[in-house]
Design a protein around this motif. Structure first.
Motif, mmCIF file in Angstrom:
data_model
loop_
_atom_site.group_PDB
_atom_site.id
_atom_site.type_symbol
_atom_site.label_atom_id
_atom_site.label_comp_id
_atom_site.label_asym_id
_atom_site.label_seq_id
_atom_site.Cartn_x
_atom_site.Cartn_y
_atom_site.Cartn_z
ATOM 1 N N UNK A 1 57.824 39.322 125.791
ATOM 2 C CA UNK A 1 56.468 39.177 125.267
ATOM 3 C C UNK A 1 55.878 40.570 125.034
ATOM 4 N N UNK A 2 55.575 40.860 123.782
ATOM 5 C CA UNK A 2 54.892 42.087 123.391
ATOM 6 C C UNK A 2 53.491 41.715 122.936
ATOM 7 N N UNK A 3 52.473 42.401 123.428
ATOM 8 C CA UNK A 3 51.104 41.985 123.115
ATOM 9 C C UNK A 3 50.184 43.181 122.957
ATOM 10 N N UNK A 4 49.191 42.994 122.117
ATOM 11 C CA UNK A 4 48.124 43.979 121.905
ATOM 12 C C UNK A 4 46.792 43.237 121.946
ATOM 13 N N UNK A 5 45.839 43.761 122.705
ATOM 14 C CA UNK A 5 44.491 43.195 122.775
ATOM 15 C C UNK A 5 43.476 44.321 122.655
ATOM 16 N N UNK A 6 42.323 44.022 122.045
ATOM 17 C CA UNK A 6 41.293 45.047 121.878
ATOM 18 C C UNK A 6 39.929 44.389 121.735
ATOM 19 N N UNK A 7 38.895 45.169 121.986
ATOM 20 C CA UNK A 7 37.541 44.696 121.702
ATOM 21 C C UNK A 7 36.605 45.870 121.472
ATOM 22 N N UNK A 8 35.563 45.598 120.712
ATOM 23 C CA UNK A 8 34.381 46.445 120.584
ATOM 24 C C UNK A 8 33.212 45.608 121.071
ATOM 25 N N UNK A 9 32.511 46.066 122.085
ATOM 26 C CA UNK A 9 31.423 45.277 122.657
ATOM 27 C C UNK A 9 30.136 46.082 122.646
ATOM 28 N N UNK A 10 29.098 45.490 122.075
ATOM 29 C CA UNK A 10 27.769 46.088 122.060
ATOM 30 C C UNK A 10 26.762 45.014 122.450
ATOM 31 N N UNK A 11 26.154 45.185 123.610
ATOM 32 C CA UNK A 11 25.159 44.209 124.051
ATOM 33 C C UNK A 11 24.278 44.838 125.115
ATOM 34 N N UNK A 12 23.217 44.153 125.458
ATOM 35 C CA UNK A 12 22.319 44.625 126.499
ATOM 36 C C UNK A 12 21.331 43.547 126.874
ATOM 37 N N UNK A 13 20.455 43.868 127.838
ATOM 38 C CA UNK A 13 19.479 42.878 128.287
ATOM 39 C C UNK A 13 18.365 43.569 129.056
ATOM 40 N N UNK A 14 17.358 42.796 129.405
ATOM 41 C CA UNK A 14 16.234 43.279 130.200
ATOM 42 C C UNK A 14 16.712 43.475 131.633
ATOM 43 N N UNK A 15 16.831 44.722 132.051
ATOM 44 C CA UNK A 15 17.469 45.059 133.324
ATOM 45 C C UNK A 15 16.655 44.572 134.522
ATOM 46 N N UNK A 16 15.328 44.663 134.438
ATOM 47 C CA UNK A 16 14.492 44.326 135.596
ATOM 48 C C UNK A 16 14.127 42.849 135.640
ATOM 49 N N UNK A 17 14.402 42.098 134.557
ATOM 50 C CA UNK A 17 14.181 40.659 134.562
ATOM 51 C C UNK A 17 12.732 40.232 134.614
ATOM 52 N N UNK A 18 11.822 41.089 134.137
ATOM 53 C CA UNK A 18 10.394 40.768 134.165
ATOM 54 C C UNK A 18 9.688 41.618 133.115
#
Length: 735
Positions: A288-305
């Motif tokens: 089994x030969x495999x390649x995986x990749x991602x580009x991730x861009x996300x965020x959120x309200x850190x303090x939750x208020x």
């Protein structure tokens, strides 16, 4: 859909390959605890959306969903609850045999899944990577000469639009292809309510928009060598969920954040694999030969208020910008020597991870990376010699990591007299991890300075971790009547690494700033047996020694003005134990009715000596239970299939899981615990005559439980929350 494996599979005399073990053996004879969930069983429930949701179907398996998207499974209480993306999870997660190397990849969109298998206990001698708690393996539908296709559309509350389909074709007697995809859209399921009269509450926090496409091509060679090529691509374009701050007085299924905490997600995942199987003399070969990749861009309200504790200056938001790729190669060979079986394998992988981690206050200027107000955690990182007389507003942390691994493993079964089998396995793993990065604060005049908390030197540096470890397993099993009894011991580990959070000073990349590997040695005794022709019983007791367990540690962080926030890092506790018993029963009292019940009783305890660990002490941790380790978890599912006089079929299905109270982190505080709750799902379906078209009504979380799926300390305590009751209608056409 995913349901429990049919009882017929458990009672059959035929050889059944549990793909998660890579062994051709009856499931009833494997000397380990294995749960199998298969797709499209009669009475299957509503389609699961993401990988972590299989934990709702299994006793003794939990899933912490950090940052709203990053999944770490806990099996029998083992598994750090961690929101950084630098390290593998304690339970190794695979898709079609390909290891998912970070927790960013483990919460993937489910579509065209054939089955999911959970192996409990340390793993590493069968395939893939070393793992301290177990393995979770997802298998997609393989192309074949007799494959079927389908189209499915579901509509539901919260604006749900869920469409999926698969089609297969044979291009010759030996060449078969398959194409599958899914589109999932849903409005935000949590109510964003106003708690500060001056701050509006947008209603799109947590909107979901995901889609995926997978293609596969199987070429069956005339000489017995088969080649299977797969490729996939998934996209997440929604808005990340927001946490709830525990200081807010709001109701179930509610959050409260302002517009500055809303960020679009733009994350892409792609990869492919090349699998070759065949016979070379007496040896069965797998590559089994495999390649995986991602580009991730996300965020959120850190303090939750919108304004924690009524103070808008405590506002904080964060974002992650990540790039990752991994390349892996595995080769295994197995053969029979009379009644004995030998399997040997080698595997190697390399991966590369880059991350920018930004924290700011208020509204962000994407060009300067400055917020509209000072982030409360920035001044404490400036150090004794500020780079500017201005005000520090934002924090930016950069980390790069490269990991290389290689391993040799073997699994051997030695039969004695046809009734007794000795299993011996071993794994030798080498791993090298290189990390480097920096942490800076950005002043309102644009000046950037390295963080230098406590004057210990600028937050920049690098380090290398290199480790070689041997792990293994042994089991003795014996057929007793129609059943199998076994005794087993196994060991496994999860590697150490670098903390990917805010870098405070020069100690971050020093040896004392790293966290070490954790190891688990597990002892298990079990019995599996048919009960007549209509039932099957699995029972096991287990005890696990957990050395140097990795845990997220919370440290009070005093600011120059006297305010306090909480800083997080991954560290090692001294040790812990996990022990208990599990029982499952599959029963088919009539041809139309299938029932399954599961029960796990679990005790976990942290053993922390009197000598302080880098970020905690015995008073804080000793005697506490491990996080996400309920003492009782129980499942009950059933399906009823009734042929009707008109040629149609009525199908009713339901599933429930109960969890007792558990803690969200290792400190064992009541305020950071989740009360016990029960999840109830159900489905009613009518399959029209001809068995092509099925119409269904489904419901998830019918008791409308509100519970935490993860938590972290910052300004107060923040938890990501579950979805409320959801329901919908579905039409599925098979062809």
């Amino acid at each position: 859909m995913i349901a429990f494996a049919a009882l017929g599979m458990l009672l059959a005399d035929d050889i059944i390959t549990v793909t998660g073990t890579k062994l051709d053996a009856p499931l009833s004879e494997l000397p380990m605890s294995v749960d199998v969930l298969s797709a499209d069983e009669p009475g299957g429930l509503a389609p699961l959306n993401a990988a972590e949701e299989i934990s709702e179907r299994l006793a003794g398996v939990e899933a912490a969903v950090a940052n709203g998207t990053q999944v770490a499974f806990q099996i029998r209480g083992i598994g750090a609850v961690d929101h950084q993306a630098l390290t593998p999870t304690a339970a190794a997660v695979y898709v079609d045999g390909v290891f998912m190397a970070t927790n960013v990849q483990t919460g993937f969109l489910l579509y065209d899944i054939d089955r999911a298998e959970v192996l409990k206990g340390p793993q590493g001698t069968l395939y893939g990577r070393n793992a301290s708690s177990g393995a979770v393996n997802f298998e997609t539908v393989r192309p074949s000469a007799d494959q079927s296709g389908y189209l499915r559309l579901a509509l539901g509350n919260f604006g749900l639009i869920d469409s999926a389909g698969a089609i297969g074709a044979s291009f010759s007697d030996r060449v078969h292809g398959r194409l599958a995809g899914r589109l999932l859209r849903r409005d935000a399921v949590l109510d964003n309510v106003i708690t500060d009269a001056g701050v509006p509450a947008p209603d799109d926090a947590g909107e979901r928009e995901e889609y995926g496409l997978r293609g596969s091509l199987l070429v069956e060679g005339a000489t017995g060598w088969d080649t299977l090529v797969r490729a996939h691509w998934e996209q997440d374009s929604g808005i990340n969920a927001a946490p709830r701050n525990d200081s807010l007085d709001i109701g179930d299924h509610e959050i409260s954040i302002g517009p500055d905490g809303i960020q679009d997600t733009d994350s892409s995942f792609w990869g492919g694999s090349f699998e070759v199987t065949g016979q070379h003399g007496e040896w069965e070969i797998f590559s089994l030969t495999a390649y995986e990749a991602y580009d991730q861009n996300y965020g959120f309200d850190f303090d939750g208020a919108p304004a924690p504790f009524g103070n808008p200056n405590l506002n904080a938001n964060l974002s992650y910008d990540r790039e990752f790729w991994q390349l892996s190669q595995e080769v295994r060979g197995q053969r029979q020597f009379g009644d004995h079986r030998v399997m040997i394998g080698v595997t190697a992988s390399t991966d590369d991870f880059d991350q920018d981690y930004l924290i700011w206050c208020g509204n962000l200027d994407p060009e300067t990376l400055l917020g509209s107000c000072p982030y409360v955690g920035a001044p404490g990182r400036v150090g004794p010699t500020p780079a500017s007389p201005g005000t520090p507003l934002s924090l930016l942390t950069r980390i790069e990591q490269a990991r290389d691994t290689a391993a040799f493993f073997t699994h051997n079964e030695i039969a004695f007299g046809g009734l007794t089998t000795l299993t011996l396995g071993g794994r030798l793993t080498w791993e090298r991890i290189e990390g480097e990065g920096f942490g800076i604060h950005i002043f309102d005049d644009g000046t950037r300075g390295f963080n230098n908390r406590d004057g210990l030197g600028p937050a920049m540096g690098s380090n290398v971790i290199e480790d070689t470890r041997f792990t293994g397993n042994a089991a003795l099993s014996r057929q007793i009547g129609t059943g199998t009894a076994y005794l087993a011991i196994s060991s496994g580990y999860k590697s150490g690494g670098f903390n990917g959070e805010v870098q405070n000073n020069a100690t971050h990349f020093a040896d004392e700033g790293l966290f070490g590997a954790e190891t688990v040695t597990a002892y298990e005794a079990g019995f599996k047996s048919p009960l007549g022709a209509t039932a099957f019983l699995n029972a096991a007791i287990f005890y696990q020694d957990y050395a140097d367990p990795q845990a997220r540690i919370f440290v009070n962080f005093t600011q120059p003005n006297g305010d306090t926030i909480t800083s997080n890092s991954l560290s090692n506790l001294d040790e812990a134990t996990s022990y208990g018993a599990e029982l499952s029963l599959d029963w088919q009292p009539t041809p139309a009715l299938d029932l399954r019940a599961g029960l796990v009783l679990l005790e976990t305890e942290i053993h922390q000596g009197t000598e302080a660990v880098p970020t905690g002490n015995a008073d804080t941790f000793d005697g506490n239970p491990l996080p996400f380790a309920p003492e009782v978890s129980a499942t009950l599912s059933g399906s009823y299939t009734k042929p009707l006089d008109n040629g149609g079929t009525l199908i009713l299905g339901g599933h429930a899981k109960y969890r007792s109270e558990f803690h969200l982190d290792a400190e064992g505080l009541t305020a950071r615990s989740q009360d016990g709750y029960t999840i109830l799902d159900a489905k009613a379906a009518y399959r029209l005559p001809g068995e092509k078209l099925t119409l269904s009504l489904f419901g998830r979380n019918l008791l409308d439980e509100d519970y935490a799926v993860s938590g972290y300390g910052f300004i107060g305590y923040n938890t990501f929350r579950s979805a409320p009751r959801t329901w919908g209608v579905e039409a599925r056409l098979n062809f």
